[in-house]
Enzyme design. Structure first.
Site, PDB file in Angstrom:
ATOM      1  N   HIS A 160      52.578 -87.230  25.849  1.00 10.21           N
ATOM      2  CA  HIS A 160      52.814 -88.054  24.653  1.00 10.21           C
ATOM      3  C   HIS A 160      54.303 -88.110  24.347  1.00 10.21           C
ATOM      4  O   HIS A 160      55.078 -87.283  24.825  1.00 10.21           O
ATOM      5  CB  HIS A 160      52.092 -87.472  23.427  1.00 10.21           C
ATOM      6  N   LYS A 164      55.443 -86.199  18.732  1.00  9.50           N
ATOM      7  CA  LYS A 164      54.101 -85.640  18.469  1.00  9.50           C
ATOM      8  C   LYS A 164      54.206 -84.167  18.082  1.00  9.50           C
ATOM      9  O   LYS A 164      54.939 -83.410  18.728  1.00  9.50           O
ATOM     10  CB  LYS A 164      53.201 -85.829  19.701  1.00  9.50           C
TER      11      LYS A 164
HETATM   12  P1  NAD Z   1      53.534 -90.713  11.855  1.00  6.05           P
HETATM   13  O1  NAD Z   1      54.275 -89.450  11.540  1.00  6.05           O
HETATM   14  O2  NAD Z   1      54.296 -91.894  12.398  1.00  6.05           O
HETATM   15  O3  NAD Z   1      52.738 -91.232  10.537  1.00  6.05           O
HETATM   16  C1  NAD Z   1      52.093 -90.421   9.612  1.00  6.05           C
HETATM   17  C2  NAD Z   1      52.327 -91.014   8.228  1.00  6.05           C
HETATM   18  O4  NAD Z   1      51.482 -90.338   7.289  1.00  6.05           O
HETATM   19  C3  NAD Z   1      53.783 -90.876   7.749  1.00  6.05           C
HETATM   20  O5  NAD Z   1      54.273 -92.144   7.344  1.00  6.05           O
HETATM   21  C4  NAD Z   1      53.653 -89.898   6.565  1.00  6.05           C
HETATM   22  O6  NAD Z   1      54.605 -90.137   5.538  1.00  6.05           O
HETATM   23  C5  NAD Z   1      52.229 -90.217   6.092  1.00  6.05           C
HETATM   24  N1  NAD Z   1      51.672 -89.150   5.229  1.00  6.05           N
HETATM   25  C6  NAD Z   1      51.733 -87.805   5.407  1.00  6.05           C
HETATM   26  N2  NAD Z   1      51.162 -87.178   4.351  1.00  6.05           N
HETATM   27  C7  NAD Z   1      50.731 -88.139   3.515  1.00  6.05           C
HETATM   28  C8  NAD Z   1      50.074 -88.123   2.240  1.00  6.05           C
HETATM   29  N3  NAD Z   1      49.741 -86.977   1.640  1.00  6.05           N
HETATM   30  N4  NAD Z   1      49.786 -89.311   1.652  1.00  6.05           N
HETATM   31  C9  NAD Z   1      50.108 -90.488   2.245  1.00  6.05           C
HETATM   32  N5  NAD Z   1      50.745 -90.564   3.440  1.00  6.05           N
HETATM   33  C10 NAD Z   1      51.044 -89.410   4.065  1.00  6.05           C
HETATM   34  O7  NAD Z   1      52.368 -90.284  12.863  1.00  6.05           O
HETATM   35  P2  NAD Z   1      51.453 -91.205  13.815  1.00  6.05           P
HETATM   36  O8  NAD Z   1      52.044 -91.256  15.180  1.00  6.05           O
HETATM   37  O9  NAD Z   1      51.111 -92.476  13.109  1.00  6.05           O
HETATM   38  O10 NAD Z   1      50.171 -90.266  13.931  1.00  6.05           O
HETATM   39  C11 NAD Z   1      49.472 -89.808  12.778  1.00  6.05           C
HETATM   40  C12 NAD Z   1      48.269 -88.952  13.193  1.00  6.05           C
HETATM   41  O11 NAD Z   1      47.328 -89.752  13.912  1.00  6.05           O
HETATM   42  C13 NAD Z   1      48.631 -87.784  14.131  1.00  6.05           C
HETATM   43  O12 NAD Z   1      47.790 -86.694  13.813  1.00  6.05           O
HETATM   44  C14 NAD Z   1      48.276 -88.334  15.516  1.00  6.05           C
HETATM   45  O13 NAD Z   1      47.998 -87.329  16.462  1.00  6.05           O
HETATM   46  C15 NAD Z   1      47.044 -89.133  15.172  1.00  6.05           C
HETATM   47  N6  NAD Z   1      46.668 -90.200  16.134  1.00  6.05           N
HETATM   48  C16 NAD Z   1      45.344 -90.306  16.396  1.00  6.05           C
HETATM   49  C17 NAD Z   1      44.871 -91.321  17.221  1.00  6.05           C
HETATM   50  C18 NAD Z   1      43.385 -91.480  17.409  1.00  6.05           C
HETATM   51  O14 NAD Z   1      42.959 -92.444  18.098  1.00  6.05           O
HETATM   52  N7  NAD Z   1      42.567 -90.620  16.813  1.00  6.05           N
HETATM   53  C19 NAD Z   1      45.780 -92.222  17.794  1.00  6.05           C
HETATM   54  C20 NAD Z   1      47.147 -92.086  17.502  1.00  6.05           C
HETATM   55  C21 NAD Z   1      47.574 -91.056  16.646  1.00  6.05           C
END
Ligand code: NAD
Length: 272
Positions: A160, A164
């Site tokens: 990744h 991450k």
């Molecule tokens: P990122 O850091 O770009 O985005 C996360 C966002 O959540 C940030 O903008 C942050 O400010 C916000 N956030 C955090 N706490 C918050 C709160 N209390 N209230 C509102 N917003 C809040 O991360 P990303 O790359 O978008 O990934 C996010 C998560 O999704 C990770 O855990 C990643 O592993 C997961 N993910 C899962 C899949 C899937 O298919 N299940 C796919 C991609 C990413």
């Protein structure tokens, strides 16, 4: 009820997945962006959600008040952090709506809280929301069931992007669980998550994980089945985050008329 567009809230709206979700919702029939939420203190509070996602203004202002956003909504799409997702599942239970959780890296205690919230909320949770990875999970389970653990070793390799924060990835763990199910064993009791130094020979029946991080890689996963003199590799490459976002919207639409409960993406896709 299902005749109208489903009103969805994107939490973590300014994140990599949040912005992708905003774009995907605008392009998918059956759903509409009802509200967008970011963490208190975020520089994005008060901004237009469409604008930050590159769509131009859509009249949805990013807020830091999730409960107000949830009250009249029908579903929440959540790719944030484990602590935030636990909080949102409690609020989704209060509002009795759908909560699609894509967040990875949750602890066993977090999982127990999600299951408790699922008494009132309709929760769909998966370490990977894409059709391709869930199909890969089903194929992994089938392969693990067919191949004798005495002669075949299973290793899961993932890479990744450098931002991450959790390892192994939720997807690698999903694939490990699928392999363990195929072998009828408990993953936690058989997994080797890191190797370093003089480890000794590989334990028979172990499921090994290897993690790579770097650059902008969206998600690469391989399940390697290694036998004497031959090797089978099952793999998936994600080249666009919209696969996860489309899966999340599909999950919300699927859960809209379901009973409260804890569901997986395999349930949504009919793969279980
Ligand atoms: P990122 O850091 O770009 O985005 C996360 C966002 O959540 C940030 O903008 C942050 O400010 C916000 N956030 C955090 N706490 C918050 C709160 N209390 N209230 C509102 N917003 C809040 O991360 P990303 O790359 O978008 O990934 C996010 C998560 O999704 C990770 O855990 C990643 O592993 C997961 N993910 C899962 C899949 C899937 O298919 N299940 C796919 C991609 C990413």
């Amino acid at each position: 009820m299902s005749g109208t567009n489903m009103k969805l809230v994107v939490v973590g709206a300014a994140g990599r997945m949040g912005q992708t979700l905003i774009r995907v919702i605008s392009a998918m029939p059956g759903a509409v962006l009802f509200a967008a939420v970011e963490r208190p203190g975020s520089a994005f509070i008060g901004r237009d959600a469409g604008e930050i996602a590159g769509l131009g203004p859509i009249g949805v202002t990013i807020t830091d008040k999730p409960l107000e956003a949830f009250v009249d909504a029908e579903g929440v799409l959540d790719f944030t952090s484990p602590a935030a997702s636990v909080e949102f599942s409690g609020l989704a239970a209060q509002a009795r709506i759908v909560h699609v959780i894509g967040t990875t890296g949750s602890s066993a205690q977090d999982e127990a809280k999600f299951k408790a919230a699922a008494r009132h909320a309709r929760i769909v949770k998966s370490g990977n929301m894409s059709l391709g990875v869930n199909l890969l999970g089903a194929l992994t389970e089938q392969a693990a069931r067919a191949l004798d653990p005495a002669g075949w070793d299973i290793e899961i390799l993932e890479m990744h992007h450098k931002h991450k924060v959790d390892a192994p990835s939720g997807t690698a763990l999903l694939l490990g669980e699928a392999a363990a199910r195929g072998r009828d064993i408990d993953l936690a009791a058989h997994s080797v998550r890191v190797r370093d130094g003089h480890t000794g020979a590989r334990a028979a029946g172990a499921i090994g994980f290897a993690t790579l991080r770097g650059g902008s890689v969206i998600g690469e996963h391989s399940v390697i089945l290694a036998g004497e003199g031959e090797q089978v590799t099952l793999s998936h490459s994600a080249t666009d985050r919209s696969i996860f976002a489309r899966g999340a919207v599909t999950a919300a639409l699927w859960a809209r008329d379901r009973k409260p409960g804890f569901y997986s993406m395999s349930d949504v896709l009919g793969l279980s």
